[in-house]
Design an enzyme around this catalytic site. Sequence first.
Site, PDB file in Angstrom:
ATOM      1  N   SER A  84       0.804  -1.216   0.000  1.00 40.86           N
ATOM      2  CA  SER A  84       0.000   0.000   0.000  1.00 40.86           C
ATOM      3  C   SER A  84       0.841   1.272   0.000  1.00 40.86           C
ATOM      4  O   SER A  84       0.305   2.371   0.000  1.00 40.86           O
ATOM      5  CB  SER A  84      -0.935   0.018   1.216  1.00 40.86           C
ATOM      6  OG  SER A  84      -0.177  -0.016   2.416  1.00 40.86           O
ATOM      7  N   THR A 187      -2.134   3.638   4.128  1.00 43.14           N
ATOM      8  CA  THR A 187      -1.138   4.705   4.132  1.00 43.14           C
ATOM      9  C   THR A 187      -0.261   4.642   5.376  1.00 43.14           C
ATOM     10  O   THR A 187      -0.714   4.238   6.431  1.00 43.14           O
ATOM     11  CB  THR A 187      -1.886   6.056   4.156  1.00 43.14           C
ATOM     12  OG1 THR A 187      -2.777   6.100   3.060  1.00 43.14           O
ATOM     13  CG2 THR A 187      -0.930   7.222   4.104  1.00 43.14           C
ATOM     14  N   THR A 205       1.832   7.059   0.222  1.00 39.49           N
ATOM     15  CA  THR A 205       0.984   5.926  -0.122  1.00 39.49           C
ATOM     16  C   THR A 205       1.018   5.638  -1.613  1.00 39.49           C
ATOM     17  O   THR A 205       1.348   6.515  -2.421  1.00 39.49           O
ATOM     18  CB  THR A 205      -0.477   6.211   0.291  1.00 39.49           C
ATOM     19  OG1 THR A 205      -1.272   5.055   0.092  1.00 39.49           O
ATOM     20  CG2 THR A 205      -1.056   7.362  -0.501  1.00 39.49           C
ATOM     21  N   ARG A 215      -6.770   8.777 -10.121  1.00 43.68           N
ATOM     22  CA  ARG A 215      -7.360   9.012  -8.798  1.00 43.68           C
ATOM     23  C   ARG A 215      -6.292   9.470  -7.809  1.00 43.68           C
ATOM     24  O   ARG A 215      -5.171   8.982  -7.782  1.00 43.68           O
ATOM     25  CB  ARG A 215      -8.022   7.730  -8.298  1.00 43.68           C
ATOM     26  CG  ARG A 215      -8.677   7.851  -6.903  1.00 43.68           C
ATOM     27  CD  ARG A 215      -7.778   7.395  -5.779  1.00 43.68           C
ATOM     28  NE  ARG A 215      -8.477   7.345  -4.485  1.00 43.68           N
ATOM     29  CZ  ARG A 215      -7.882   7.069  -3.322  1.00 43.68           C
ATOM     30  NH1 ARG A 215      -6.593   6.809  -3.291  1.00 43.68           N
ATOM     31  NH2 ARG A 215      -8.588   7.043  -2.206  1.00 43.68           N
ATOM     32  N   VAL A 216      -6.635  10.457  -6.990  1.00 42.92           N
ATOM     33  CA  VAL A 216      -5.772  10.956  -5.923  1.00 42.92           C
ATOM     34  C   VAL A 216      -6.534  10.844  -4.618  1.00 42.92           C
ATOM     35  O   VAL A 216      -7.715  11.207  -4.539  1.00 42.92           O
ATOM     36  CB  VAL A 216      -5.347  12.412  -6.190  1.00 42.92           C
ATOM     37  CG1 VAL A 216      -4.612  12.995  -4.985  1.00 42.92           C
ATOM     38  CG2 VAL A 216      -4.475  12.506  -7.436  1.00 42.92           C
ATOM     39  N   GLY A 217      -5.881  10.358  -3.579  1.00 39.54           N
ATOM     40  CA  GLY A 217      -6.521  10.204  -2.279  1.00 39.54           C
ATOM     41  C   GLY A 217      -6.260  11.366  -1.349  1.00 39.54           C
ATOM     42  O   GLY A 217      -5.884  12.465  -1.768  1.00 39.54           O
ATOM     43  N   ASP A 218      -6.411  11.120  -0.069  1.00 43.96           N
ATOM     44  CA  ASP A 218      -6.269  12.177   0.933  1.00 43.96           C
ATOM     45  C   ASP A 218      -4.810  12.480   1.284  1.00 43.96           C
ATOM     46  O   ASP A 218      -4.493  13.573   1.749  1.00 43.96           O
ATOM     47  CB  ASP A 218      -7.009  11.786   2.217  1.00 43.96           C
ATOM     48  CG  ASP A 218      -6.422  10.545   2.871  1.00 43.96           C
ATOM     49  OD1 ASP A 218      -6.430   9.483   2.230  1.00 43.96           O
ATOM     50  OD2 ASP A 218      -5.948  10.638   4.022  1.00 43.96           O
ATOM     51  N   THR A 238      -5.573   7.648   7.782  1.00 42.65           N
ATOM     52  CA  THR A 238      -5.367   6.474   6.947  1.00 42.65           C
ATOM     53  C   THR A 238      -6.719   5.839   6.655  1.00 42.65           C
ATOM     54  O   THR A 238      -7.672   6.033   7.404  1.00 42.65           O
ATOM     55  CB  THR A 238      -4.435   5.464   7.645  1.00 42.65           C
ATOM     56  OG1 THR A 238      -4.177   4.360   6.769  1.00 42.65           O
ATOM     57  CG2 THR A 238      -5.048   4.933   8.928  1.00 42.65           C
ATOM     58  N   GLY A 239      -6.792   5.102   5.558  1.00 45.34           N
ATOM     59  CA  GLY A 239      -8.059   4.468   5.216  1.00 45.34           C
ATOM     60  C   GLY A 239      -8.585   4.964   3.886  1.00 45.34           C
ATOM     61  O   GLY A 239      -7.820   5.418   3.029  1.00 45.34           O
ATOM     62  N   LEU A 240      -9.872   4.878   3.703  1.00 53.52           N
ATOM     63  CA  LEU A 240     -10.483   5.282   2.436  1.00 53.52           C
ATOM     64  C   LEU A 240     -10.398   6.796   2.274  1.00 53.52           C
ATOM     65  O   LEU A 240     -11.095   7.552   2.948  1.00 53.52           O
ATOM     66  CB  LEU A 240     -11.940   4.821   2.393  1.00 53.52           C
ATOM     67  CG  LEU A 240     -12.659   5.061   1.064  1.00 53.52           C
ATOM     68  CD1 LEU A 240     -11.996   4.272  -0.069  1.00 53.52           C
ATOM     69  CD2 LEU A 240     -14.126   4.690   1.170  1.00 53.52           C
ATOM     70  N   GLY A 241      -9.549   7.255   1.360  1.00 55.02           N
ATOM     71  CA  GLY A 241      -9.237   8.674   1.233  1.00 55.02           C
ATOM     72  C   GLY A 241     -10.418   9.557   0.942  1.00 55.02           C
ATOM     73  O   GLY A 241     -10.510  10.679   1.461  1.00 55.02           O
TER      74      GLY A 241
END
Length: 325
Positions: A84, A187, A205, A215-218, A238-241
Site C-alpha cells: 500500500s 497509508t 501511499t 485518482r488521488v486520495g487524501d 489512513t483508510g479510504l481517502g
Amino acid sequence: MTNRRSFLKKSFLSTSLLLPGVLGSACGSEKKLGEHFKPLILSTWEHGMAANDVAWDILSKTGDLVEAVEQGVKVTELDLTNLSVGLQGLPDREGYATLDASIMKGDGSCGTVAFVRKVKHPISLARKVMEETPHVMLAGQGALQFAMEQGFPIEEEVLSPKAEALYNEWKKSSEYKPIINIENHDTIGMIALGADGKLAGSCTTSGLAYKMHGRVGDSPIIGAGLFVDDEVGAATATGLGESIIRICGSFLIVELMRQGRSPQEACEEAVRRLIAKNKNIDDIQAGFLAINKDGEYGAYSVRQGFNFARHQADGSDLIDSKYKL
C-alpha cells in the site's frame, strides 16, 4: 473541553501578566518549557514500527524533525512486503503504480506530490516541492519532470512480483471494491514532536488498489491526510481517502484541539463526522492519529483493526486504536 493541565497553565500565564515584575519571567518561560518537551513519534499501522525506529535515531542524534519524518517513512516506501506504499504497491486499474505523498512543518511550510509514477521516494520529492518551489503541490507528469530536474533516479515501470500476481488475479473479474482492513489502502502517516516543542509530519501511499487511473486520495492533500500546526498539534489519517477528504479530517482534528479538545476527543469527533457524511459506511474503514503540543496523543477509527506505532524515550510499542463501530 479544556483539560485541567491546560487550564492551570493558561490561568497561571494570564494571572502572571498582571503581577508587577512577573512579565519578563512569564514571557521567558516559553524557552524553558521548550527544553522539557518529551520527544514523541507516532505512525499509522504496524509498518510504522520500523519507520519510527529510523526517525527516532535521526531525531535523537540531530534534532531535525523534518529529516526524521522524511527518512522514517522512506523505510516503508522501500518495504517490499508492503502493498500500500511505494512503487511495490498494488497498481491502478491500468496496471500502473501511482504514488501520493506530503510533508509539513508546524510553521505552515508544506509540500506534496500526487499521481506520481517511476519515483521511488515520493516523500523526498514532496520535501523538494516544499523547499525548492513556490508551490505546495505538483502532480502527474509535472511532478515527474520536477523529479528529473532535481536529480531523482527514475525507476523502470515494472510491477513488483507480488503486486503483479495479485493484479493479474484481479483482472479476471476487474471488480473494484475496497476491502476493510485488507492492505489495499493502508497509508503510512507519521507525526512527531521534538524536544523544542516543534512539530512535523509526513504521509505517503500508493493509494487504493485498482483505483481509476488518475485518482488521488487524501494523503497529498494538506488538511485531509496530514495537518501540522506548532501552536496546537498535528494529525494524520489512513483508510479510504474519499471519506477523509469529505471532512478535511486532519485539519478538523487540529482545529478541535485548538478549541480545547484532547487529541483523543478530537479523533473521536472526526470519526463521528466521517460516519455522518459518508454513504455505504459498511464498506469504509478510516483511522485518525493525533498529538498535541503537550505530547498528549489519541487515535480512533471507524472500525476495529486500526493500530499505530509509538516511539518515545523509554522505548517503542504498537497500540490498538479504539473504534466506533
